[in-house]
Design an enzyme around this catalytic site. Structure first.
Site, PDB file in Angstrom:
ATOM      1  CD1 TRP A 172      -2.981   1.097   0.615  1.00 15.59           C
ATOM      2  CD2 TRP A 172      -1.929   1.778   1.982  1.00 15.59           C
ATOM      3  NE1 TRP A 172      -3.218   2.849   1.000  1.00 15.59           N
ATOM      4  CE2 TRP A 172      -2.724   3.513   2.106  1.00 15.59           C
ATOM      5  CE3 TRP A 172      -0.758   2.148   3.707  1.00 15.59           C
ATOM      6  CZ2 TRP A 172      -2.955   4.186   2.740  1.00 15.59           C
ATOM      7  CZ3 TRP A 172      -1.223   3.133   4.599  1.00 15.59           C
ATOM      8  CH2 TRP A 172      -2.394   4.557   4.220  1.00 15.59           C
ATOM      9  CG  ASP A 340     -13.265   9.063  -2.386  1.00 14.88           C
ATOM     10  OD1 ASP A 340     -13.464   8.000  -1.528  1.00 14.88           O
ATOM     11  OD2 ASP A 340     -12.468   8.703  -3.637  1.00 14.88           O
ATOM     12  CG  ASP A 341     -15.139   6.757   2.657  1.00 11.27           C
ATOM     13  OD1 ASP A 341     -16.089   6.538   3.138  1.00 11.27           O
ATOM     14  OD2 ASP A 341     -14.244   6.193   3.162  1.00 11.27           O
ATOM     15  NE  ARG A 417      -9.756   3.410   5.900  1.00 11.74           N
ATOM     16  CZ  ARG A 417     -10.590   4.090   4.674  1.00 11.74           C
ATOM     17  NH1 ARG A 417     -11.292   3.185   4.028  1.00 11.74           N
ATOM     18  NH2 ARG A 417     -10.642   5.547   4.262  1.00 11.74           N
ATOM     19  CE  LYS A 450     -11.267   6.227  -5.598  1.00 11.69           C
ATOM     20  NZ  LYS A 450     -10.720   7.109  -4.633  1.00 11.69           N
ATOM     21  CD1 TRP A 451     -15.335  -2.631  -5.668  1.00 15.13           C
ATOM     22  CD2 TRP A 451     -17.625  -2.161  -6.511  1.00 15.13           C
ATOM     23  NE1 TRP A 451     -16.334  -3.789  -5.292  1.00 15.13           N
ATOM     24  CE2 TRP A 451     -17.355  -4.094  -5.742  1.00 15.13           C
ATOM     25  CE3 TRP A 451     -18.713  -2.071  -7.579  1.00 15.13           C
ATOM     26  CZ2 TRP A 451     -18.910  -4.987  -5.010  1.00 15.13           C
ATOM     27  CZ3 TRP A 451     -20.235  -1.974  -6.879  1.00 15.13           C
ATOM     28  CH2 TRP A 451     -19.774  -4.030  -6.206  1.00 15.13           C
ATOM     29  CG  ASP A 452     -11.745   1.676  -1.917  1.00 21.18           C
ATOM     30  OD1 ASP A 452     -10.515   1.024  -2.010  1.00 21.18           O
ATOM     31  OD2 ASP A 452     -11.759   3.082  -1.135  1.00 21.18           O
ATOM     32  CG  MET A 453     -11.876  -4.572  -1.014  1.00 24.57           C
ATOM     33  SD  MET A 453     -11.875  -6.713  -2.151  1.00 24.57           S
ATOM     34  CE  MET A 453     -12.178  -7.467  -0.924  1.00 24.57           C
ATOM     35  CG  ASN A 454      -9.799   1.188   1.767  1.00 22.62           C
ATOM     36  OD1 ASN A 454      -9.089   1.751   1.000  1.00 22.62           O
ATOM     37  ND2 ASN A 454     -11.516   1.995   1.637  1.00 22.62           N
ATOM     38  CG  ASP A 521      -5.043   4.804  -1.355  1.00 24.02           C
ATOM     39  OD1 ASP A 521      -5.169   5.736  -2.464  1.00 24.02           O
ATOM     40  OD2 ASP A 521      -5.011   4.468  -0.442  1.00 24.02           O
TER      41      ASP A 521
HETATM   42  C1  DGJ Z   1      -9.130   4.712  -0.571  1.00 22.18           C
HETATM   43  C2  DGJ Z   1      -8.876   4.991  -1.507  1.00 22.18           C
HETATM   44  O1  DGJ Z   1      -7.369   4.408  -1.762  1.00 22.18           O
HETATM   45  C3  DGJ Z   1      -8.869   6.425  -1.680  1.00 22.18           C
HETATM   46  O2  DGJ Z   1      -8.543   6.898  -2.490  1.00 22.18           O
HETATM   47  C4  DGJ Z   1     -10.020   6.698  -0.892  1.00 22.18           C
HETATM   48  O3  DGJ Z   1     -11.169   6.510  -1.784  1.00 22.18           O
HETATM   49  C5  DGJ Z   1     -10.123   6.130   0.847  1.00 22.18           C
HETATM   50  N1  DGJ Z   1      -9.845   4.273   0.107  1.00 22.18           N
HETATM   51  C6  DGJ Z   1     -11.758   5.916   0.903  1.00 22.18           C
HETATM   52  O4  DGJ Z   1     -11.771   5.471   2.172  1.00 22.18           O
END
Ligand code: DGJ
Length: 726
Positions: A172, A340-341, A417, A450-454, A521
């Site tokens: 990351w 975004d978020d 998270r 924007k489909w995210d997965m954190n 990021d």
């Molecule tokens: C991770 C993404 O890579 C960021 O650009 C942003 O969208 C954050 N998540 C939001 O929680």
């Protein structure tokens, strides 16, 4: 006179390559040849059977097998391992039939004892010099078998040389680091065990002996898969190099009940004699033609310039604050405004809200429509961030369905998270998400997601799984694809972006559903620059979102930041409310210039240029209807050499040698074009570059540039129309 296809040997041709397989004297399917095109069938080596070596190694280890099952004295990495209902753990395959037409080859094998059918498939993508491979395994008996490994392919390269393996690693904030290493006997394992694809290793690989960007033989490949995967690059004791690749077999099992089939992930492999650039072109051209969803064929619709709220607003979004950004963004020439978020119920920090995909009643009392409409009135489209695979414990969804997360019932699930992963292997979870997201997407005029997965997976349990719970590694990814496919059908005008905490899910499997990738990021422009260049080895620039932000050393000027973002899909994530007139003026000009050249970056071909340490340069070339290079754009950067520095000469590539091209510098207002420490005569002598020259003139004569520290240039070459050479 032998023809390309015999009862026991098959030849696939692409425009510039030949891939030949055949049955050897022992009935094994072996690689006969993979490399530069051989049109005369008699020139292709026969299928070898090397027999036995002493009492320690047998033909299973010695021969270059196309798809070895674990069977007999075979000590190289197998591609297939299956346990039969009676506990027998090897698979002895015998050739049954083959079908080869129009670039498609299917070779069918059966186990000599058990009712198991294995079809090995090949598809030659003619114009792209790529071979696509996959395998289908079918249980034709009554009792269940268990697959423990089913790779997509083994790629055998010519026996003998000591190859260099190149691959992309990272983590990351630090993705896309190019690794280059000589392989020695043993196995080099690249893999993901994280449920997502690519923060740490990307499935892209290449092998060469002494290639460079422009010249030399390169074999390369990747996987079309968005979950756990493994690539084992092996050098045997017998000077053979092979790359076995597919869905990771770590913690993997798949119960093949009576009548059930398993299709492996698909893999691409290619050969080029044109160095690393040639390898990139095969992948990029193919991606452009075949992979992008029809609704967004890249040559039909330019990828919109976007603004994203994350780095300036984080979770602090509402209609009023976002409108302030939107007004400035529109004035700068932004075409897509992405919130975004932070917009959904209970989402003030990252501890709550994931799972409840309705607008927060405090921040958006009238829903998303007022903001979407405001954005539309400003002449932009509206986009939204979501993270649908995730759930916070503090959410209604989790309170109602705690059993929907991936977990082992007797273990405390780890929070990363503050969130858990929904089990998308479950059909009810998939159906729920399709319905919920469909409602959300209908609630406002949303044109981008924007489909995210954190987070990555832990405690990968699937209580009440219909098959083996370890099937989660496959069924989750298929479930994700199903959700994306259904939503794509229902909302054909939405452009999708794949993000997983930056570049955690960048692969050709997800690109079938999402045509843009958030590659990291880390938006510090000096760090981003090599990441973006490395990304372009595997993926085309039309998929690579690149934002101008405030991150990183303030000494790096805005002009440099803008130029770094111009060779991808341009975006802004900076606090534009703090920009003064000069910055706005510069950004407005850069965006207008970008709109003039984006078709070259997105539809054209990339050439990474040789530069001394401290500089980076690349150019893109686009073609006219005769497929002749008609336009090019050159990007040149100087990163970290204190002034004064020696002048740089850039040698663009890919132009038509005899064609005349004009060169123009795309100047940015208020930019400090550096070169401090050069006296003005030298500057005048070296920086004189505009004019008309042939492609050969520009490519071999080079273009002199004076770049100061953190200085950058964008130059455009245009073919001179016939009869208009002055
Ligand atoms: C991770 C993404 O890579 C960021 O650009 C942003 O969208 C954050 N998540 C939001 O929680």
């Amino acid at each position: 006179m032998p023809t390309d296809q015999q009862p026991d040997s098959w030849v696939l041709h692409t425009e510039n390559t030949t891939y030949a397989v055949g049955l050897n004297a022992a009935g094994q399917l072996v690689t006969r040849y993979w490399g530069r095109r051989l049109d005369r069938v008699e020139d292709i080596p026969p299928a070898q059977d090397l027999g036995r070596w002493a009492s320690f190694s047998d033909r299973g280890t010695l021969n270059q097998l196309e798809y070895p099952a674990y069977a007999g004295p075979n000590y190289v990495e197998p591609a297939l391992k299956i346990t039969q209902p009676d506990g027998v753990r090897d698979t002895v395959l015998k050739f049954e039939s083959a079908d080869c037409e129009e670039g498609l080859l299917e070779v069918v094998f059966r186990d000599v004892h058990y009712p198991l059918k294995v079809s090995i498939n090949y598809w030659a993508h003619f114009g792209f010099d790529l071979i696509e491979r996959w395998v289908e395994v079918r249980n034709e008996g009554d009792e269940p078998m268990v697959i423990e490994r089913a790779y997509s392919a083994v790629w055998n390269v010519p026996r003998g040389p000591q190859y260099r393996l190149r691959h992309l690693t990272g983590k990351w904030l630090d993705e896309w680091q190019m690794q280059s290493e000589r392989l020695t006997p043993g196995v080099k394992l690249l893999e993901s065990r994280r449920l997502t694809t690519s923060h740490h290793h990307n499935p892209w690989w290449s092998l060469d002996v002494d290639a460079d960007e422009e010249h030399g033989d390169v074999w390369f490949g990747t996987l079309l898969w968005s979950g756990n995967w493994a690539t084992r690059a092996e050098v045997t004791g017998f000077y053979a190099t092979r790359v076995a690749t597919g869905i990771n077999d770590w913690d993997f099992a798949y119960r093949l009940d009576s009548g059930r089939s398993f299709e492996t992930a698909h893999a691409w492999g290619g050969y080029t004699s044109k160095g690393y650039t040639g390898a990139s072109h095969c992948l990029h051209d193919h991606a452009g033609e075949y992979l992008m969803p029809d609704r967004d064929r890249r040559w039909d619709h330019p990828k919109p310039v976007l603004f994203n709220s994350w780095e300036v607003s984080t979770f602090d979004v509402d209609t009023e604050s976002q409108t302030r950004y939107a007004e400035i963004a529109a004035d700068l020439g932004v075409e897509l405004f992405v919130m975004d978020d932070g917009w959904f119920k209970g989402r003030t920090i990252d501890k709550a809200g994931l799972g409840d995909w309705t607008p927060d009643p405090v921040k958006f009392p009238d829903g998303l429509s007022p903001l979407a409409e405001r954005v539309k009135a400003l002449g932009m489209t509206f986009g939204l961030w979501i993270e649908p695979e995730m759930v916070n414990p503090d959410s209604d969804l989790y309170r109602n369905h705690p059993d929907w997360i991936i977990h082992f019932p007797t273990r405390t699930p780890s929070e990363m998270r503050d969130q858990y992963i929904l089990n998308l292997a479950r059909l009810d979870v998939q159906d729920y998400l399709i319905a919920e997201l469909d409602t959300l997407l209908k609630s406002a005029d949303i044109r981008f997601i924007k489909w995210d997965m954190n987070r990555n997976v832990s405690e990968p349990g699937w209580p009440d799984a219909p098959g083996d719970p370890r099937e989660i590694w496959v069924e989750y990814v298929k479930g994700l694809y199903r959700v994306l496919e259904q939503l794509g059908w229902r909302h054909p005008n939405i452009v999708w972006q794949s993000c997983s905490g930056g570049g955690g899910r960048a692969d050709y499997g997800i690109l079938k559903y999402a045509e843009q990738i958030w590659i990291s990021d880390n938006t510090m422009p000096t760090r981003r620059l090599p990441m973006q260049v490395n990304y372009l080895h595997a993926f085309p620039a039309s998929t690579m979102e690149a934002w101008v932000t405030d991150m990183g050393d303030p000494i790096v000027p805005l002009s440099f930041r803008l130029h770094v973002s111009m060779f991808g899909v341009f975006g802004i994530g900076a606090d534009i409310t703090k920009w003064g007139d000069a910055e706005k003026d510069m950004a407005r000009t850069a965006i207008a210039q970008y709109k003039q050249i984006r078709h070259i970056v997105h539809n054209g071909r990339v050439y990474r240029l040789q530069t001394p340490e401290g500089y980076t340069a690349l150019n893109f070339v686009d073609y006219d209807t005769q497929h002749l290079p008609s336009e090019a754009v050159i990007f040149a950067f100087r990163t970290h050499i204190p002034d004064p520095a020696v002048p740089l000469t850039v040698y663009p590539r890919g132009l038509e040698p005899d064609r005349l091209y004009t060169l123009e510098t795309l100047e940015l207002p208020h930019a400090d074009t550096g070169g401090h420490g050069f006296d003005s005569d030298l500057r005048a002598a070296l920086d004189l570059r505009e004019g008309v020259r042939t492609g050969a003139g520009w490519m071999y004569g080079g273009i002199p540039l004076l770049l100061g520290n953190f200085d950058s240039r964008v130059l455009r070459l245009k073919a001179v129309e016939e009869g208009n050479s002055e």
